[in-house]
Design an enzyme around this catalytic site. Sequence first.
Site, PDB file in Angstrom:
ATOM      1  N   LYS A 197      12.110  -1.159   0.681  1.00  0.00           N
ATOM      2  CA  LYS A 197      12.321  -0.184   1.750  1.00  0.00           C
ATOM      3  C   LYS A 197      13.800  -0.021   2.077  1.00  0.00           C
ATOM      4  O   LYS A 197      14.630  -0.880   1.780  1.00  0.00           O
ATOM      5  CB  LYS A 197      11.502  -0.570   2.981  1.00  0.00           C
ATOM      6  CG  LYS A 197      10.008  -0.377   2.739  1.00  0.00           C
ATOM      7  CD  LYS A 197       9.158  -0.599   3.965  1.00  0.00           C
ATOM      8  CE  LYS A 197       7.685  -0.284   3.646  1.00  0.00           C
ATOM      9  NZ  LYS A 197       6.801  -0.534   4.814  1.00  0.00           N
ATOM     10  N   ARG A 242       3.021  -7.678   0.702  1.00  0.00           N
ATOM     11  CA  ARG A 242       2.680  -6.458  -0.047  1.00  0.00           C
ATOM     12  C   ARG A 242       3.935  -6.019  -0.796  1.00  0.00           C
ATOM     13  O   ARG A 242       4.945  -5.655  -0.188  1.00  0.00           O
ATOM     14  CB  ARG A 242       2.202  -5.372   0.908  1.00  0.00           C
ATOM     15  CG  ARG A 242       1.767  -4.081   0.250  1.00  0.00           C
ATOM     16  CD  ARG A 242       1.261  -3.089   1.300  1.00  0.00           C
ATOM     17  NE  ARG A 242       0.810  -1.837   0.704  1.00  0.00           N
ATOM     18  CZ  ARG A 242       1.590  -0.783   0.457  1.00  0.00           C
ATOM     19  NH1 ARG A 242       2.895  -0.843   0.781  1.00  0.00           N
ATOM     20  NH2 ARG A 242       1.094   0.313  -0.095  1.00  0.00           N
TER      21      ARG A 242
END
Length: 399
Positions: A332, A375
């Site tokens: 991210k 994740r």
Amino acid sequence: MAPISRSYVRDPALPWDLFQGGALVNPLKGLQFAPTGLLRGPAAQQARAVRRARALAGRDDVAFSAVTLFLRPDDQGPWHVHGCDLPTLALWAEAHGPTMQAIVAAGLNRLTAPRAPFAGLSLDRPRIMGIVNCTPDSFSDGGDYASAEAAVARGLAMLEAGADVLDIGGESTRPGSDTVEVDEEIRRIVPVVKGLAERGALISIDTRRAAVMEAALAHGARIINDITALAGDPDSLGVAVRAGVPVILMHMQGEPRTMQANPTYGRAPADVYAWLARRVTICVSAGMPVGRICVDPGIGFGKTLDHNLDLLAHIGLFHGLGCAVLVGASRKSLIARASGAVDGEGRPTDRAKDRMPGSLAIALGAAEQAIQFMRVHDVEETVQAVRVAEGIRRFQAGA
């Protein structure tokens, strides 16, 4: 806790006069504990033996001896943040009376209680969830696995690399993304879910639509992962309860198209915790056992860089909900911003696929705080890093 001397000096850092005149704190919205002072090995065993530390999330190999308190006397006031060891916390609770003692004890018990297996997976070690995006426009790998054949092959490679769960999604929810029609989302995910489930994979369906959930479950998915925490579709909660499957409830401020416009919190960890506490309560009230719930603070979903880093620094806070906890920060943009890979206007200058080192740093930090699920896109590298770290910790525990 160990017996506390009546001559014990009140810690001036704690708000001894915050709750007066019979006022009580809301045990979920206004009093939260982030475990700190983590101990392993003989130090943990000795501290637990004299009741100056407690096991974290049911783990025998890690204990916490102190907490960071997030508290406020009402649901809308500012958060007061304080740190103290467990004996001092016991003294503080005692000074506020039996009801406060019971509230504090319940909060600490949620931090400590053993976690039931989630979707058949024991939670005594970190579990790795591999991301399989069946989309043309996901932020990191959109288009790489848009065909069913490519997505299935990607999933099988992740299983071979050590993934415990595969999270399959057919709609990009990156910042600024538009919605996808339900029929198109179903078309994308069904052959991938079916193909991987037939090969024995534990499948999570990443969707906020009840119809997509039903389609995925019908073809072998066994976990629902919803970025709206089963609040985005009025039928989602009913689908999950009737199916009797585990769910992952994620926090998001706003919705994907606009969520990064101006995210605002009083204090991100505490506000996100309070919101997730409400969603957990709603799910349990609807008939879902808490052992079938995993919470995800939603890194990058309606959060600034500071919000994200604050959440990661206090990620152990979410153990206080009594559920499994998932962290999803892989590749991210916070990694680019935290590492300085940005232009003069703060926009990332790197590629999402170049953020594996930062992704590993976040995964290892989460594992250090006994977070149960990571994740990730880079399964092989994350599995290796986590296994090595766990091996080192085993020697710490035996030393």
